[in-house]
Design a protein around this motif. Structure first.
Motif, mmCIF file in Angstrom:
data_model
loop_
_atom_site.group_PDB
_atom_site.id
_atom_site.type_symbol
_atom_site.label_atom_id
_atom_site.label_comp_id
_atom_site.label_asym_id
_atom_site.label_seq_id
_atom_site.Cartn_x
_atom_site.Cartn_y
_atom_site.Cartn_z
ATOM 1 N N MET A 175 0.859 -1.175 0.000
ATOM 2 C CA MET A 175 0.000 0.000 0.000
ATOM 3 C C MET A 175 0.902 1.234 0.000
ATOM 4 S SD MET A 175 -3.176 1.181 0.093
ATOM 5 C CE MET A 175 -4.037 -0.345 0.248
ATOM 6 N N ASN A 176 0.507 2.250 -0.740
ATOM 7 C CA ASN A 176 1.232 3.509 -0.724
ATOM 8 C C ASN A 176 0.240 4.675 -0.662
ATOM 9 O OD1 ASN A 176 0.298 4.055 -3.331
ATOM 10 N ND2 ASN A 176 2.150 3.294 -4.299
ATOM 11 N N TYR A 177 0.774 5.885 -0.581
ATOM 12 C CA TYR A 177 -0.073 7.054 -0.388
ATOM 13 C C TYR A 177 -1.039 7.260 -1.558
ATOM 14 C CZ TYR A 177 -1.621 11.832 0.169
ATOM 15 O OH TYR A 177 -2.401 12.944 0.284
ATOM 16 N N TYR A 178 -0.583 7.069 -2.768
ATOM 17 C CA TYR A 178 -1.439 7.340 -3.928
ATOM 18 C C TYR A 178 -2.591 6.342 -4.038
ATOM 19 C CZ TYR A 178 2.112 10.704 -4.850
ATOM 20 O OH TYR A 178 2.951 11.764 -4.704
ATOM 21 N N VAL A 205 -6.690 7.392 -3.840
ATOM 22 C CA VAL A 205 -7.750 6.957 -4.747
ATOM 23 C C VAL A 205 -8.943 6.439 -3.944
ATOM 24 C CG1 VAL A 205 -8.360 5.213 -6.476
ATOM 25 C CG2 VAL A 205 -6.208 6.466 -6.669
ATOM 26 N N GLN A 206 -8.669 5.630 -2.915
ATOM 27 C CA GLN A 206 -9.746 5.102 -2.076
ATOM 28 C C GLN A 206 -10.457 6.218 -1.317
ATOM 29 O OE1 GLN A 206 -10.959 1.981 -1.954
ATOM 30 N NE2 GLN A 206 -9.585 1.607 -3.660
ATOM 31 N N GLN A 207 -9.703 7.207 -0.862
ATOM 32 C CA GLN A 207 -10.301 8.347 -0.172
ATOM 33 C C GLN A 207 -11.286 9.058 -1.100
ATOM 34 O OE1 GLN A 207 -7.644 11.639 0.291
ATOM 35 N NE2 GLN A 207 -8.988 12.718 1.696
ATOM 36 N N ALA A 216 1.264 1.775 7.023
ATOM 37 C CA ALA A 216 2.209 1.218 8.002
ATOM 38 C C ALA A 216 1.922 -0.250 8.312
ATOM 39 C CB ALA A 216 2.181 2.039 9.282
ATOM 40 N N CYS A 217 0.662 -0.631 8.325
ATOM 41 C CA CYS A 217 0.292 -2.023 8.613
ATOM 42 C C CYS A 217 0.172 -2.856 7.346
ATOM 43 C CB CYS A 217 -1.022 -2.074 9.383
ATOM 44 S SG CYS A 217 -0.949 -1.285 10.984
ATOM 45 N N ASP A 218 0.283 -2.218 6.195
ATOM 46 C CA ASP A 218 0.177 -2.880 4.897
ATOM 47 C C ASP A 218 -1.150 -3.631 4.763
ATOM 48 O OD1 ASP A 218 1.169 -3.232 2.374
ATOM 49 O OD2 ASP A 218 2.183 -5.119 2.850
ATOM 50 N N VAL A 219 -2.231 -2.916 5.059
ATOM 51 C CA VAL A 219 -3.578 -3.458 4.901
ATOM 52 C C VAL A 219 -4.337 -2.560 3.939
ATOM 53 C CG1 VAL A 219 -3.638 -4.490 7.208
ATOM 54 C CG2 VAL A 219 -4.529 -2.195 6.883
ATOM 55 N N ALA A 220 -5.476 -3.025 3.465
ATOM 56 C CA ALA A 220 -6.305 -2.233 2.553
ATOM 57 C C ALA A 220 -6.877 -1.015 3.285
ATOM 58 C CB ALA A 220 -7.436 -3.088 2.004
ATOM 59 N N TYR A 221 -7.141 0.039 2.514
ATOM 60 C CA TYR A 221 -7.703 1.272 3.065
ATOM 61 C C TYR A 221 -9.016 0.987 3.783
ATOM 62 C CZ TYR A 221 -9.702 5.973 3.140
ATOM 63 O OH TYR A 221 -10.270 7.158 3.529
ATOM 64 N N LYS A 222 -9.875 0.179 3.168
ATOM 65 C CA LYS A 222 -11.184 -0.080 3.766
ATOM 66 C C LYS A 222 -11.066 -0.846 5.081
ATOM 67 C CE LYS A 222 -12.173 -4.249 1.105
ATOM 68 N NZ LYS A 222 -13.099 -4.912 0.207
ATOM 69 N N LYS A 245 7.690 4.379 5.213
ATOM 70 C CA LYS A 245 7.890 2.983 4.843
ATOM 71 C C LYS A 245 9.262 2.835 4.198
ATOM 72 C CE LYS A 245 5.182 -0.613 2.587
ATOM 73 N NZ LYS A 245 3.976 -0.839 1.784
ATOM 74 N N ASN A 246 10.154 2.133 4.878
ATOM 75 C CA ASN A 246 11.519 1.909 4.392
ATOM 76 C C ASN A 246 12.211 3.213 3.991
ATOM 77 O OD1 ASN A 246 11.383 -0.892 4.756
ATOM 78 N ND2 ASN A 246 10.334 -1.126 2.800
#
Length: 141
Positions: A1-4, A8-10, A27-33, A102-103
């Protein structure tokens, strides 16, 4: 997951004031929803910010924990070059805002800005991968 991807989900959800949702998703590498629902279950109201105890409850519900660390960077611009955040997933707080690192890459609109950093925390799994997957499924039930 990244900011962009979170942006899109927002836009699809007509959401705003959701910097914590984005930061937790990255940070948790989960889906936005999933991050959105975890924060809603923790007490965040739609289109509003959230409180620190709601952030902690959502992270715990996803099977993660935050350990606050010592850092030498003073601003968001200098945080990316700080060796403390070179590897791993972090959340950083500035006045009225939170974002993910992230990294060593700041995943936020505030990348390169001179906002003064208040706190940085490393996001670590508190449960096994299988248990975290089960926790994510339980969020939607």
């Amino acid at each position: 997951m990244n900011y962009y991807k979170t942006k899109v989900q927002q836009d699809r959800n007509l959401e705003f004031n959701d910097c914590t949702v984005k930061a937790i998703a990255i940070a948790c590498d989960v889906a936005y929803k999933v991050a959105h629902r975890a924060l809603a279950n923790a007490g965040r109201k739609r289109r509003q910010g959230c409180y620190p105890h709601e952030q902690e409850a959502a992270l715990k519900a996803l099977g993660f924990e935050v350990e606050y660390i010592h850092f030498s960077a003073k601003t968001v611009k200098t945080l990316a070059s700080d060796p403390v955040v070179a590897k791993g997933h972090y959340m950083a707080w500035v006045r009225g805002h939170v974002f993910a690192v992230k990294n060593g890459k700041v995943e936020d609109w505030s990348e390169g800005r001179k906002h003064r950093i208040k706190a940085v925390g490393v996001v670590r799994p508190a449960a096994s991968r299988k248990a975290r997957a089960e926790m994510q499924r339980a969020i939607f039930n």
